[in-house]
Design a protein around this motif. Structure first.
Motif, mmCIF file in Angstrom:
data_model
loop_
_atom_site.group_PDB
_atom_site.id
_atom_site.type_symbol
_atom_site.label_atom_id
_atom_site.label_comp_id
_atom_site.label_asym_id
_atom_site.label_seq_id
_atom_site.Cartn_x
_atom_site.Cartn_y
_atom_site.Cartn_z
ATOM 1 N N GLU A 171 -52.824 -35.753 -8.221
ATOM 2 C CA GLU A 171 -52.744 -34.365 -8.614
ATOM 3 C C GLU A 171 -52.508 -33.733 -7.719
ATOM 4 O O GLU A 171 -51.103 -32.384 -8.111
ATOM 5 N N MET B 142 -57.527 -42.901 -6.455
ATOM 6 C CA MET B 142 -58.158 -42.407 -5.300
ATOM 7 C C MET B 142 -57.606 -41.386 -4.598
ATOM 8 O O MET B 142 -56.978 -40.503 -4.718
ATOM 9 N N SER B 143 -59.162 -40.650 -3.777
ATOM 10 C CA SER B 143 -58.974 -39.783 -3.710
ATOM 11 C C SER B 143 -58.891 -39.143 -2.426
ATOM 12 O O SER B 143 -58.198 -39.772 -1.489
ATOM 13 N N LEU B 144 -57.780 -38.150 -2.328
ATOM 14 C CA LEU B 144 -57.073 -37.751 -0.961
ATOM 15 C C LEU B 144 -58.081 -37.020 0.160
ATOM 16 O O LEU B 144 -59.683 -36.341 -0.236
ATOM 17 N N THR B 145 -58.471 -36.802 1.501
ATOM 18 C CA THR B 145 -59.688 -36.200 1.926
ATOM 19 C C THR B 145 -58.673 -35.365 2.811
ATOM 20 O O THR B 145 -57.636 -35.268 3.655
ATOM 21 N N PRO C 151 -54.406 -30.085 -12.054
ATOM 22 C CA PRO C 151 -55.720 -31.343 -11.778
ATOM 23 C C PRO C 151 -56.777 -30.228 -12.586
ATOM 24 O O PRO C 151 -56.499 -28.621 -12.333
ATOM 25 N N LYS D 141 -50.688 -44.016 -3.303
ATOM 26 C CA LYS D 141 -52.262 -44.534 -2.845
ATOM 27 C C LYS D 141 -51.886 -45.819 -1.489
ATOM 28 O O LYS D 141 -52.825 -45.683 -1.037
ATOM 29 N N VAL E 20 -52.941 -43.633 1.046
ATOM 30 C CA VAL E 20 -54.421 -43.050 1.115
ATOM 31 C C VAL E 20 -55.256 -43.507 2.019
ATOM 32 O O VAL E 20 -56.105 -43.291 2.812
ATOM 33 N N TRP F 76 -62.798 -33.503 -4.838
ATOM 34 C CA TRP F 76 -61.898 -35.485 -5.434
ATOM 35 C C TRP F 76 -60.420 -35.382 -5.792
ATOM 36 O O TRP F 76 -60.414 -36.114 -6.419
ATOM 37 N N ILE F 77 -59.586 -34.431 -4.908
ATOM 38 C CA ILE F 77 -57.994 -34.722 -5.702
ATOM 39 C C ILE F 77 -57.684 -35.682 -4.963
ATOM 40 O O ILE F 77 -58.043 -36.358 -4.474
ATOM 41 N N SER F 78 -56.598 -35.939 -6.241
ATOM 42 C CA SER F 78 -56.247 -37.861 -5.807
ATOM 43 C C SER F 78 -54.947 -37.276 -5.224
ATOM 44 O O SER F 78 -53.723 -36.435 -5.435
ATOM 45 N N TYR F 79 -54.038 -38.481 -4.525
ATOM 46 C CA TYR F 79 -52.814 -38.167 -4.976
ATOM 47 C C TYR F 79 -51.439 -37.536 -5.676
ATOM 48 O O TYR F 79 -50.957 -37.342 -5.592
#
Length: 153
Positions: A118, A1-4, A108, A29, A32, A113-116
């Motif tokens: 990462e 799940m990507s961070l915004t 990473p 998660k 996010v 689109w880095i995830s939480y």
């Protein structure tokens, strides 16, 4: 799940050239999904990591592991990072790892689109580097001239 990318800010101690900033390694998660402060990646995160990278590079250089990093520590809410800036951002972290101690945590490949997880990894790497640096300093004291061979007659 990507961070915004977001405009949130939460408490962390500002670094004034003395200590490593408080790294955030516990994003989840749920953060996010809830869109809370840890569920976004923003200028405060970039500044915190860039300041920490600068700090670790300085300490490693003083300890005999010269490394030069290029940082930007004045990110603002209105800045939108370019791909080149984010490549430099990750390159600095890889450079510190390669110069001193390769962390078991993966850097990473990209900030797109880095995830939480990462995002947590980036800051965990900095903590790992500082931890190994501290262990190295402790080993210096243990093997100092006052200890080595001091009990041999």
């Amino acid at each position: 799940m990507s961070l915004t990318w977001g405009n949130f800010r939460w408490g962390f101690s500002y670094w004034e050239g003395v200590y490593l900033p408080d790294m955030v390694v516990d994003r989840t998660k749920e953060d996010v999904l809830a869109q809370n402060a840890k569920g976004f990646y923003n200028s405060y995160d970039l500044n915190r990591v860039e300041i920490a990278v600068e700090y670790i590079a300085k300490l490693l250089s003083e300890a005999g592991y010269p490394v030069t990093v290029q940082t930007k520590t004045n990110w603002s809410k209105t800045d939108f990072p370019t791909e080149n800036e984010m490549q430099r951002f990750l390159y600095n972290i890889r450079l510190l790892q390669n110069r001193f101690y390769p962390s078991e945590v993966q850097t990473p490949a990209s900030m797109k689109w880095i995830s939480y997880a990462e995002a947590n990894n980036i800051e965990q790497i900095i903590l790992d580097l500082d931890g190994m640096r501290r262990k190295m300093i402790e080993a210096y004291r243990y093997c100092g001239t006052l200890d080595c061979g001091g009990d041999v007659l």
